[in-house]
Design an enzyme around this catalytic site. Structure first.
Site, PDB file in Angstrom:
ATOM      1  N   ILE A  32      23.324  64.624  51.327  1.00 56.60           N
ATOM      2  CA  ILE A  32      24.458  65.320  50.700  1.00 56.60           C
ATOM      3  C   ILE A  32      24.150  66.795  50.457  1.00 56.60           C
ATOM      4  O   ILE A  32      25.066  67.615  50.338  1.00 56.60           O
ATOM      5  CB  ILE A  32      24.853  64.598  49.385  1.00 56.60           C
ATOM      6  CG1 ILE A  32      26.284  64.878  48.998  1.00 56.60           C
ATOM      7  CG2 ILE A  32      23.888  64.946  48.249  1.00 56.60           C
ATOM      8  CD1 ILE A  32      26.806  63.986  47.879  1.00 56.60           C
ATOM      9  N   ASN A  87       9.141  60.992  49.942  1.00 51.15           N
ATOM     10  CA  ASN A  87       8.683  61.428  48.624  1.00 51.15           C
ATOM     11  C   ASN A  87       8.454  60.189  47.764  1.00 51.15           C
ATOM     12  O   ASN A  87       9.314  59.306  47.711  1.00 51.15           O
ATOM     13  CB  ASN A  87       9.730  62.335  47.970  1.00 51.15           C
ATOM     14  CG  ASN A  87       9.926  63.624  48.762  1.00 51.15           C
ATOM     15  OD1 ASN A  87       8.977  64.184  49.284  1.00 51.15           O
ATOM     16  ND2 ASN A  87      11.164  64.074  48.873  1.00 51.15           N
ATOM     17  N   GLU A  95      13.489  61.589  43.804  1.00 49.42           N
ATOM     18  CA  GLU A  95      14.626  61.683  42.880  1.00 49.42           C
ATOM     19  C   GLU A  95      15.505  60.444  42.927  1.00 49.42           C
ATOM     20  O   GLU A  95      16.114  60.075  41.928  1.00 49.42           O
ATOM     21  CB  GLU A  95      15.455  62.935  43.196  1.00 49.42           C
ATOM     22  CG  GLU A  95      14.689  64.215  42.868  1.00 49.42           C
ATOM     23  CD  GLU A  95      15.479  65.480  43.180  1.00 49.42           C
ATOM     24  OE1 GLU A  95      16.488  65.391  43.910  1.00 49.42           O
ATOM     25  OE2 GLU A  95      15.060  66.544  42.695  1.00 49.42           O
ATOM     26  N   VAL A  96      15.599  59.844  44.096  1.00 51.33           N
ATOM     27  CA  VAL A  96      16.379  58.612  44.226  1.00 51.33           C
ATOM     28  C   VAL A  96      15.392  57.466  44.445  1.00 51.33           C
ATOM     29  O   VAL A  96      14.633  57.460  45.428  1.00 51.33           O
ATOM     30  CB  VAL A  96      17.382  58.695  45.398  1.00 51.33           C
ATOM     31  CG1 VAL A  96      18.101  57.365  45.575  1.00 51.33           C
ATOM     32  CG2 VAL A  96      18.389  59.820  45.159  1.00 51.33           C
ATOM     33  N   HIS A 100      13.452  55.875  50.920  1.00 54.30           N
ATOM     34  CA  HIS A 100      14.182  56.544  52.006  1.00 54.30           C
ATOM     35  C   HIS A 100      13.264  57.512  52.723  1.00 54.30           C
ATOM     36  O   HIS A 100      12.323  58.055  52.147  1.00 54.30           O
ATOM     37  CB  HIS A 100      15.413  57.279  51.465  1.00 54.30           C
ATOM     38  CG  HIS A 100      15.102  58.248  50.367  1.00 54.30           C
ATOM     39  ND1 HIS A 100      14.915  57.838  49.068  1.00 54.30           N
ATOM     40  CD2 HIS A 100      14.913  59.591  50.365  1.00 54.30           C
ATOM     41  CE1 HIS A 100      14.645  58.894  48.313  1.00 54.30           C
ATOM     42  NE2 HIS A 100      14.628  59.969  49.073  1.00 54.30           N
TER      43      HIS A 100
HETATM   44  P1  5GP Z   1      14.150  62.395  47.198  1.00 55.50           P
HETATM   45  O1  5GP Z   1      13.809  63.645  46.462  1.00 55.50           O
HETATM   46  O2  5GP Z   1      14.339  61.219  46.275  1.00 55.50           O
HETATM   47  O3  5GP Z   1      13.196  62.119  48.327  1.00 55.50           O
HETATM   48  O4  5GP Z   1      15.504  62.724  47.923  1.00 55.50           O
HETATM   49  C1  5GP Z   1      16.742  62.227  47.532  1.00 55.50           C
HETATM   50  C2  5GP Z   1      17.748  62.833  48.479  1.00 55.50           C
HETATM   51  O5  5GP Z   1      18.957  62.144  48.351  1.00 55.50           O
HETATM   52  C3  5GP Z   1      18.032  64.306  48.202  1.00 55.50           C
HETATM   53  O6  5GP Z   1      17.735  65.069  49.365  1.00 55.50           O
HETATM   54  C4  5GP Z   1      19.516  64.329  47.838  1.00 55.50           C
HETATM   55  O7  5GP Z   1      20.183  65.464  48.340  1.00 55.50           O
HETATM   56  C5  5GP Z   1      20.023  63.036  48.469  1.00 55.50           C
HETATM   57  N1  5GP Z   1      21.156  62.434  47.784  1.00 55.50           N
HETATM   58  C6  5GP Z   1      21.293  62.232  46.457  1.00 55.50           C
HETATM   59  N2  5GP Z   1      22.454  61.619  46.189  1.00 55.50           N
HETATM   60  C7  5GP Z   1      23.078  61.441  47.381  1.00 55.50           C
HETATM   61  C8  5GP Z   1      24.334  60.855  47.746  1.00 55.50           C
HETATM   62  O8  5GP Z   1      25.115  60.386  46.927  1.00 55.50           O
HETATM   63  N3  5GP Z   1      24.639  60.845  49.076  1.00 55.50           N
HETATM   64  C9  5GP Z   1      23.790  61.358  50.012  1.00 55.50           C
HETATM   65  N4  5GP Z   1      24.191  61.284  51.286  1.00 55.50           N
HETATM   66  N5  5GP Z   1      22.601  61.906  49.707  1.00 55.50           N
HETATM   67  C10 5GP Z   1      22.249  61.948  48.403  1.00 55.50           C
END
Ligand code: 5GP
Ligand code: ZN
Length: 115
Positions: A32, A87, A95-96, A100
């Site tokens: 996103i 990550n 963050e999520v 992934h």
């Molecule tokens: P992390 O930091 O956990 O590796 O990355 C989480 C990623 O998920 C971030 O790059 C963020 O932009 C993406 N993200 C968070 N919420 C959403 C969402 O609702 N939809 C999509 N497509 N990506 C998301």
């Protein structure tokens, strides 16, 4: 399915997202907030919180996730190269909390810099 998990909701179809690839185990969709011209996330459908929790029982599923990541990158025309990132937990900047894999490409990504 974990309640309040945004990626479980995408996997379940309750949050509409453009799916670039899906099968019974994994799916891929655009990030996103893209950090590169192409920024795609590849996730297992199953709610796995982080890489840190993987066990031997997850090997086949994770092998599939990685091979399908290569497939998605090929479909996206990224043969010139791309970066894949996972990550993990707080120090990894996760963050999520649904495992992934990021695919970043579409331009030279440059050297990896730990900040
Ligand atoms: P992390 O930091 O956990 O590796 O990355 C989480 C990623 O998920 C971030 O790059 C963020 O932009 C993406 N993200 C968070 N919420 C959403 C969402 O609702 N939809 C999509 N497509 N990506 C998301
Ligand atoms: Zn989840």
């Amino acid at each position: 399915m974990s309640e309040n998990c945004i990626f479980c909701k995408i996997a379940a179809g309750t949050i509409a997202t453009q799916l670039l690839y899906q099968d019974e185990l994994v799916l891929a969709f655009p990030d996103i907030a893209p950090q590169a011209p192409v920024h795609v996330l590849v996730i297992p459908r199953r709610h796995i919180v982080s890489l840190e929790l993987l066990t031997e029982a997850d090997r086949a599923e994770m092998g599939h996730l990685l091979e399908r990541t290569a497939h998605v990158a090929r479909q996206l025309g990224l043969q010139a190269g791309y970066r894949t990132i996972i990550n993990t937990n707080a120090h990894g900047g996760q963050e999520v909390f649904h495992l992934h894999l990021h695919i970043l490409g579409g331009k030279p990504i440059g050297p990896m810099v730990a900040r």
